[in-house]
Design a protein around this motif. Structure first.
Motif, PDB file in Angstrom:
ATOM      1  N   ARG A   1      -7.263  -1.812  -0.234  1.00  0.00           N
ATOM      2  CA  ARG A   1      -7.382  -1.635   1.211  1.00  0.00           C
ATOM      3  C   ARG A   1      -8.675  -2.274   1.730  1.00  0.00           C
ATOM      4  O   ARG A   1      -8.680  -2.893   2.808  1.00  0.00           O
ATOM      5  CB  ARG A   1      -7.331  -0.147   1.560  1.00  0.00           C
ATOM      6  CG  ARG A   1      -5.951   0.478   1.353  1.00  0.00           C
ATOM      7  CD  ARG A   1      -5.969   1.980   1.590  1.00  0.00           C
ATOM      8  NE  ARG A   1      -6.192   2.297   2.970  1.00  0.00           N
ATOM      9  CZ  ARG A   1      -5.224   2.454   3.885  1.00  0.00           C
ATOM     10  NH1 ARG A   1      -3.957   2.305   3.540  1.00  0.00           N
ATOM     11  NH2 ARG A   1      -5.505   2.767   5.113  1.00  0.00           N
TER      12      ARG A   1
ATOM     13  N   ARG B   1       7.888   3.168   2.295  1.00  0.00           N
ATOM     14  CA  ARG B   1       9.157   3.259   3.024  1.00  0.00           C
ATOM     15  C   ARG B   1      10.286   2.693   2.170  1.00  0.00           C
ATOM     16  O   ARG B   1      10.082   2.312   1.021  1.00  0.00           O
ATOM     17  CB  ARG B   1       9.039   2.480   4.342  1.00  0.00           C
ATOM     18  CG  ARG B   1       7.928   2.990   5.251  1.00  0.00           C
ATOM     19  CD  ARG B   1       7.674   1.991   6.383  1.00  0.00           C
ATOM     20  NE  ARG B   1       7.177   0.720   5.853  1.00  0.00           N
ATOM     21  CZ  ARG B   1       7.250  -0.429   6.516  1.00  0.00           C
ATOM     22  NH1 ARG B   1       7.819  -0.484   7.700  1.00  0.00           N
ATOM     23  NH2 ARG B   1       6.757  -1.529   5.970  1.00  0.00           N
TER      24      ARG B   1
ATOM     25  N   ASP C   1       2.927  -1.314   4.507  1.00  0.00           N
ATOM     26  CA  ASP C   1       3.220   0.073   4.154  1.00  0.00           C
ATOM     27  C   ASP C   1       4.392   0.078   3.173  1.00  0.00           C
ATOM     28  O   ASP C   1       5.539  -0.140   3.557  1.00  0.00           O
ATOM     29  CB  ASP C   1       3.563   0.860   5.416  1.00  0.00           C
ATOM     30  CG  ASP C   1       3.909   2.317   5.119  1.00  0.00           C
ATOM     31  OD1 ASP C   1       3.862   2.729   3.940  1.00  0.00           O
ATOM     32  OD2 ASP C   1       4.238   3.051   6.076  1.00  0.00           O
TER      33      ASP C   1
ATOM     34  N   ASP D   1       0.838  -1.197   0.000  1.00  0.00           N
ATOM     35  CA  ASP D   1       0.000   0.000   0.000  1.00  0.00           C
ATOM     36  C   ASP D   1       0.871   1.244   0.000  1.00  0.00           C
ATOM     37  O   ASP D   1       1.759   1.391   0.851  1.00  0.00           O
ATOM     38  CB  ASP D   1      -0.893  -0.024   1.249  1.00  0.00           C
ATOM     39  CG  ASP D   1      -1.767   1.212   1.350  1.00  0.00           C
ATOM     40  OD1 ASP D   1      -2.559   1.448   0.416  1.00  0.00           O
ATOM     41  OD2 ASP D   1      -1.656   1.935   2.360  1.00  0.00           O
ATOM     42  N   MET D   2       0.624   2.143  -0.963  1.00  0.00           N
ATOM     43  CA  MET D   2       1.406   3.382  -1.002  1.00  0.00           C
ATOM     44  C   MET D   2       0.644   4.480  -1.741  1.00  0.00           C
ATOM     45  O   MET D   2      -0.407   4.224  -2.353  1.00  0.00           O
ATOM     46  CB  MET D   2       2.769   3.149  -1.641  1.00  0.00           C
ATOM     47  CG  MET D   2       2.752   2.866  -3.127  1.00  0.00           C
ATOM     48  SD  MET D   2       4.432   2.668  -3.806  1.00  0.00           S
ATOM     49  CE  MET D   2       5.178   4.267  -3.407  1.00  0.00           C
TER      50      MET D   2
END
Length: 213
Positions: free
Chosen positions: A178, A195, A192, A142-143
């Motif tokens: 999501r 990063r 996540d 997910d980004m």
């Protein structure tokens, strides 16, 4: 149906997410990690992963965004997935090998079933009749869609048909993935992906370790 096997057995793992979210990179890192643990992983992808499926891939990921209707895409993706399942996934799992696939049926549920029309019921019905299995573990990367889309288009791979639908489409995809994570909490883990690659890989390895236990 889920294919969850006994603890320590061969795992069927899928990586999902919007275009440019880093799935291919993390699939490669996960395969290296499992090999380091003494396992024998097979890394593959969709659409593709078998000779016939790779031929169908070119029809799906190249060309004009409006080349196919959502209904036609569902049939093409399912045909490619069936070939992938018969020739690659099932033989590897039967041989005791972990399978790591860059996308599986969840992509069709979101791309065609939820964002290009209200076709989720059709996707699930065809999947149940023709494919019939789910991964043991699905890692959803997910980004931020704007960052991911910029990254995806920068690759200039020629396989950018879905990126060409634009940023609003990528936002709908993210919302769909999501929601999927909440729908299938037993097999889906939201990661996540905004990063650095090492931090993402660490979380993925932890999720796989939990499933192996």
């Amino acid at each position: 149906m889920s294919r969850t096997g006994p603890a320590g057995g061969a795992l069927f793992i899928s990586l999902e997410g919007i275009d440019g979210s880093g799935k291919s990179t993390q699939a490669q890192r996960l395969a290296a990690h499992l090999a380091h643990l003494g396992r024998d992983p097979l890394r593959t992808r969709e659409p593709g992963g078998a000779p016939g499926a790779e031929e169908i891939r070119r029809l799906l990921v190249e060309g004009d965004p409006d080349r196919w209707s959502p209904e036609t895409e569902i049939l093409l993706f399912t045909a490619a997935r069936r070939d992938h399942l018969e020739r690659t996934i099932r033989p590897a799992l039967a041989a005791g090998r972990d399978v790591i696939t860059d996308r599986f049926a969840d992509s069709t549920r979101i791309y065609q079933g939820a964002t290009r029309g209200d076709l989720r019921g059709l996707v699930d019905d065809i999947h149940a009749r023709v494919i019939g299995i789910e991964p043991d573990l699905t890692l959803i990367l997910d980004m931020d869609p704007e960052v991911a889309l910029t990254r995806g288009l920068a690759r200039r791979s020629g396989e950018d048909r879905f990126e060409d639908f634009g940023l609003a489409f990528q936002h709908r995809l993210r919302e769909g993935f999501r929601a999927l994570a909440g729908e299938y909490p037993d097999r889906c883990v939201l990661i996540d992906a905004g990063r650095d690659a090492d931090a993402i890989a660490t979380d993925i390895e932890a999720a796989v370790a939990r499933r192996l236990r």
